[in-house]
Design a protein around this motif. Structure first.
Motif, PDB file in Angstrom:
ATOM      1  N   LEU A   1      -4.835  -1.617   6.361  1.00 32.00           N
ATOM      2  CA  LEU A   1      -4.234  -0.495   7.093  1.00 32.00           C
ATOM      3  C   LEU A   1      -4.097   0.690   6.145  1.00 32.00           C
ATOM      4  O   LEU A   1      -3.279   0.660   5.235  1.00 32.00           O
ATOM      5  N   VAL A   2      -4.926   1.686   6.380  1.00 38.39           N
ATOM      6  CA  VAL A   2      -4.862   2.850   5.489  1.00 38.39           C
ATOM      7  C   VAL A   2      -4.607   4.114   6.317  1.00 38.39           C
ATOM      8  O   VAL A   2      -4.739   4.100   7.536  1.00 38.39           O
ATOM      9  N   GLY A   3      -4.243   5.185   5.608  1.00 39.85           N
ATOM     10  CA  GLY A   3      -4.025   6.469   6.278  1.00 39.85           C
ATOM     11  C   GLY A   3      -2.926   6.385   7.319  1.00 39.85           C
ATOM     12  O   GLY A   3      -1.868   5.804   7.081  1.00 39.85           O
TER      13      GLY A   3
ATOM     14  N   LEU B   1     -11.035   4.436  12.475  1.00 36.97           N
ATOM     15  CA  LEU B   1     -10.400   4.598  11.160  1.00 36.97           C
ATOM     16  C   LEU B   1     -10.800   5.920  10.543  1.00 36.97           C
ATOM     17  O   LEU B   1     -11.957   6.285  10.602  1.00 36.97           O
TER      18      LEU B   1
ATOM     19  N   GLN C   1      -0.950   3.153   8.218  1.00 38.48           N
ATOM     20  CA  GLN C   1      -0.028   2.529   7.275  1.00 38.48           C
ATOM     21  C   GLN C   1       1.413   2.827   7.737  1.00 38.48           C
ATOM     22  O   GLN C   1       2.155   3.598   7.125  1.00 38.48           O
TER      23      GLN C   1
ATOM     24  N   LEU D   1      -9.232   1.176  -1.296  1.00 36.91           N
ATOM     25  CA  LEU D   1      -9.308   0.388  -0.064  1.00 36.91           C
ATOM     26  C   LEU D   1     -10.199   1.083   0.958  1.00 36.91           C
ATOM     27  O   LEU D   1     -11.005   0.460   1.634  1.00 36.91           O
ATOM     28  N   LYS D   2     -10.051   2.392   1.044  1.00 34.07           N
ATOM     29  CA  LYS D   2     -10.885   3.139   1.996  1.00 34.07           C
ATOM     30  C   LYS D   2     -12.354   2.973   1.654  1.00 34.07           C
ATOM     31  O   LYS D   2     -13.201   2.857   2.536  1.00 34.07           O
TER      32      LYS D   2
ATOM     33  N   LEU E   1     -13.433  -0.422   2.823  1.00 33.73           N
ATOM     34  CA  LEU E   1     -13.470  -0.527   4.282  1.00 33.73           C
ATOM     35  C   LEU E   1     -14.666   0.215   4.868  1.00 33.73           C
ATOM     36  O   LEU E   1     -15.285  -0.239   5.825  1.00 33.73           O
TER      37      LEU E   1
ATOM     38  N   GLU F   1      -4.929   3.179  -2.170  1.00 35.74           N
ATOM     39  CA  GLU F   1      -5.475   3.501  -0.861  1.00 35.74           C
ATOM     40  C   GLU F   1      -6.913   4.028  -0.907  1.00 35.74           C
ATOM     41  O   GLU F   1      -7.736   3.652  -0.073  1.00 35.74           O
TER      42      GLU F   1
ATOM     43  N   VAL G   1       0.839  -1.206   0.000  1.00 39.18           N
ATOM     44  CA  VAL G   1       0.000   0.000   0.000  1.00 39.18           C
ATOM     45  C   VAL G   1       0.874   1.255   0.000  1.00 39.18           C
ATOM     46  O   VAL G   1       0.590   2.216  -0.709  1.00 39.18           O
ATOM     47  N   ILE G   2       1.962   1.209   0.786  1.00 40.82           N
ATOM     48  CA  ILE G   2       2.872   2.369   0.825  1.00 40.82           C
ATOM     49  C   ILE G   2       3.379   2.644  -0.590  1.00 40.82           C
ATOM     50  O   ILE G   2       3.912   1.744  -1.245  1.00 40.82           O
TER      51      ILE G   2
END
Ligand code: SF4
Ligand code: SF4
Lengths: 302, 532
Positions: B359-361, A302, B364, A263-264, A267, A260, A254-255
């Motif tokens: 795992l976001v934001g 989150l 991460q 994915l958000k 989620l 992202e 993801v990095i």
């Protein structure tokens, strides 16, 4: 009439394959599930990944296209895994698949010969003529023998038989029938001249040459196979692309990636729906993961 | 005897489907090639059958009573199962693995190339129910049956009856696979029967709440509610840390202060909490190495933060996400640059790879393995090491989660080649290794007779490999060391050695990697590794 069937068959074949491709490519990004060696990693020779270095995220991620191409071609052209791990089956399945590749090449050659005729490119005529003859003959013989051999093996080997369904046999028989009628038609058109003329007619939308009954049956069966095939698991030539490239070799962290936002969305937009006591089916995934008071006292948001 | 088990039998047969016998199991190398060298297999207790599923192979993995008592309960079970199947195919409920699942279900050519990859199947003497494709084929047929409405189409696609027997046996069968995914390396179509096993487990966990207690009630649930699946609490941890410091002083003469909850450190090191209780020398060795190498690191004493395990990776996506998020949250609050996972394979894979996409934001946070860091320390000579202090035969077990499933192959070998002059490889190794037999939870599942299944069947190939690697020096007088840089693998190997009495018979000992590094440190006088 027969022409019409061919056009329809080709159209259905292409459209259904396309639909399959779209179906699999528009599925949500799955959690990572790769297996090493991942051949585009520079460390793939020993099965390594970018995780072998300290602070991997701070380094540029290197990929080798050559590694991936090599592995892909080894599998596509030689069925490497069956060769390495199940040699007795390879002796049957490899010639069979080679037959399929050759028959595809043969179709392309027919197409080219038809174009050569249409555009009167005399110089290429004989080389392509002989090539078509050789490729077509080998393909028919390979397919004839090895589709039957695979069928016999599936029936006679308990290990394969007990897992096979009616369709597994049917598919092989269907292919065998197409090849058998093709071989009979070939007897009436030994150097594929009529086949080429037929192709010419298809390209130019003109009326086809008169062909034998065997050929007519063959064309009808082949068209039916083309219509049937994309609905079956014989489309593994397409889905293999997903299993390797999108799953087993997909090591995108993801990095540093652009996934992202997607994915958000999953989620926060997708409901969990499961109903075991530790799950609240009405929550979305982010809520479920962060408000885990059903099993514990997580306070993270989150 | 090799029973011919047909797919349909799962739904039909009344009696146990297969029986493990010593004669059928793969043969072991000397000295285990002689009769009487290993304990015999036992029978399940007759009363277990009341509550637990012994009808598969007589072993019980799912140690909660969940058998239906009457027709109504059976029907309710079937209905619940159907609901679960539908959720597996649902884009929202199973976004996490929908694409790989569908591909593996739809495209199997039933060529059985994958069977020869599986250590469980091979070790058992090729018992049908352990074949990688067996449970996959059943799930495939059931899904086809449900999605076609059970009509005539199922006859063409292959059928299997859906009843309580099928469901109960299928659930047990999902706990006869280590999810090592070696079979997926063999598949010419790139299909993954290990994934299918996990999807079946998920169905039972996420829809029924049914999973072995060690994984769920005493596993992830306990982890999230008490702080660790071992039951270790934050206060308990703090006491242990003091004890570790004293023990380090006693064993090495070094005054080491183990940093805990130090905000702003570079590294948050997370161990499998099993290490604290079973192998404190591993935790202590990490502290010695990290301190001597001058790393800026800390442990966490916050609930969940001192236990790297994430059993969710074996059976449940919801629990997987919860624990991973909790780990990330703790690292975020401690304001560290990175999380480093100690010698625990599944924790490596869970937090760095599988949970990456939940795992976001701000969650991460970079995560990495301890192995490259350790190699860096050895390579750059931050420690004064004398390989002659490790002058005994050493072999390396590759934890599937770290190697095949994460691609960390070389660092651990480079270390061993540097510090263990008698290092030798097992065969096969690296990404083509065999699982220790403890994978996917087996190492911690100890109810009823399940350990016997592990020791006899799933760990057997590993035991064979260990014996093969030491054949040149197999006598018990020569002390030998199996290096397993993973808690669960260590647990499985500990149990193999004890089941086969291999320490007494062959002088085989086991332990982690950091212990070997500390054992080679020049300024420590007493041997750090004790083999007796
Ligand atoms: S994942 Fe491993 S244990 Fe499971 S079927 Fe495949 S090879 Fe066997
Ligand atoms: S190797 Fe792949 S295609 Fe062949 S039986 Fe196994 S999973 Fe199916």
């Amino acid at each position: 009439m027969l022409n019409f069937l061919i056009y329809i068959a080709v159209a259905i074949f292409v459209l259904v394959l396309l639909a399959k491709f779209v179906k699999y490519s528009t599925m949500p990004i799955h959690l990572r599930w790769e297996i090493y060696p991942v051949p585009h990693d520079p460390g793939h020779e020993h099965g390594g990944s970018y995780y072998e270095g300290v602070s991997w995220w701070a380094k540029p991620r290197l990929k080798t296209l050559a590694g991936e191409l090599k592995e892909m071609l080894m599998e596509m052209l030689f069925i490497k895994r069956v060769f390495t791990y199940k040699r007795p089956l390879w002796w049957l399945t490899y010639p069979f698949h080679t037959g399929i590749y050759l028959i595809l090449v043969w179709f392309v050659l027919l197409f080219i010969s038809a174009l050569i005729d249409i555009f009167a490119i005399g110089i290429l005529k004989m080389p392509v003529y002989y090539l078509t003859l050789v490729v077509g003959s080998i393909a028919i013989i390979l397919l004839l023998i090895f589709s039957l051999a695979l069928f016999i093996r599936r029936v006679s080997d308990w290990e394969l038989r007990s897992y096979s369904s009616f369709l597994d046999y049917f598919n092989l028989i269907f292919i065998f029938a197409v090849v058998l009628t093709g071989a009979l038609a070939w007897q009436k058109d030994f150097d594929f001249t009529i086949a080429k003329d037929y192709m010419k007619a298809l390209i130019t939308f003109s009326s086809p040459p008169t062909v034998s009954l065997e050929t007519q049956i063959h064309i009808a069966l082949l068209s039916l196979l083309l219509i049937y095939l994309p609905f079956t698991k014989m489309t593994h030539f397409l889905t293999k692309w997903f299993t390797y490239h999108k799953i087993l070799w997909e090591d995108e962290p993801v990095i540093g990636s652009e996934m992202e936002e997607k994915l958000k969305k999953y989620l926060t937009g997708f409901k969990v729906k499961w109903s075991a006591p530790h799950v609240d089916p009405n929550l979305n995934w982010a809520e479920e993961a962060s408000r885990c008071d059903l099993a514990g006292k997580c306070e993270v948001k989150l | 005897m090799r029973e011919r088990i047909a797919i349909q039998d799962i739904a039909k047969k009344e009696e146990q489907l297969v029986k493990i016998t010593l004669e059928d199991l793969i043969k072991l190398p000397p000295p285990y090639d002689k009769p009487g060298m290993e304990p015999n297999v036992t029978e399940p207790k007759p009363e277990w059958n009341q509550n637990y599923v012994t009808e598969l192979d007589g072993y019980v993995a799912i140690d909660i009573p969940w058998k239906p008592k009457n027709k109504e309960e059976e029907e309710a079970m079937v209905q619940k199962f159907i609901n679960g199947l539908k959720k597996l195919m649902d884009k929202e409920a199973n976004w996490t693995f929908l694409q790989p699942l569908l591909l593996s279900l739809e495209y199997c050519a039933r060529c059985q190339t994958c069977s020869d990859a599986c250590h469980v199947y091979i070790s058992s003497g090729r018992k049908e129910i352990y074949r990688p494709t067996y449970r996959a084929e059943i799930l495939r047929r059931l899904i086809k049956k449900i999605s076609s409405g059970g009509n005539f189409k199922t006859k063409f696609l292959g059928d299997v009856d859906l009843n309580a027997k099928t469901i109960l046996r299928l659930a047990e069968c999902a706990y006869r696979c280590n999810i090592c995914r070696r079979c997926a390396q063999y598949c010419p179509l790139g299909l993954d029967n290990g994934l299918i096993t996990r999807e079946i487990r998920k169905l039972f966990a996420q829809e029924f709440g049914v999973a072995p207690q060690a994984l769920h009630a005493q596993g992830t649930v306990k982890h999230l509610t008490t702080g660790s699946s071992t039951g270790l609490t934050p206060d308990g941890l703090k006491d242990m840390i003091e004890f570790f410091e004293e023990e380090i002083k006693e064993k090495t003469g070094k005054n080491i202060k183990i940093p805990v909850d130090e905000k702003g450190s570079d590294i948050l090191l997370i161990h499998n909490a099993g290490e604290f209780l079973s192998w404190p020398e591993n935790v202590e060795a990490f502290a010695i190495i990290f301190e001597e190498a001058g790393l800026d690191w800390t442990l966490s004493s916050e609930m969940v933060g001192y236990d790297a395990v994430n059993y969710g990776v074996w059976y449940d996506d919801v629990q997987l996400s919860r624990i991973a998020l909790k780990h990330a949250e703790i690292a975020r609050k401690l304001d560290v640059n990175r999380i480093v996972v100690g010698e625990c394979g599944h924790a490596h894979k869970a937090i760095t790879v599988v949970a990456d996409r939940v795992l976001v934001g701000e969650y991460q946070i970079p995560r990495e393995s301890c192995l490259p860091i350790l190699w860096d320390i050895v390579r750059t000579k931050k420690l004064n090491l004398d390989p002659n202090k490790n002058d005994f035969p050493v072999t390396l077990h590759d934890p599937c989660n770290v190697v095949r499933l994460m691609g960390i192959v070389e660092p651990q070998r480079k270390i061993l080649k540097e510090i263990c002059p008698k290092f030798r490889e097992m065969k096969p190794n690296g990404v083509y290794n065999y699982c220790c037999g403890g994978g996917s939870g087996f190492a911690i599942m100890t109810s009823m007779n399940f350990p016997e299944f592990r020791n006899k069947v799933s760990s057997r190939m590993k035991f064979k490999q260990i014996l093969d690697a030491f054949q040149d020096n197999i006598s018990p007088e020569v002390k030998k060391y199996v290096c397993a840089p993973c808690s669960n693998c260590k647990g499985a190997i500990r149990d193999i050695l004890s089941h086969y009495n291999a320490t007494a018979n062959c002088g085989i000992h086991y332990g982690g990697l950091v212990e070997l590094i500390v054992n080679a440190m020049v300024d420590i006088e007493q041997p750090y590794i004790e083999m007796f």
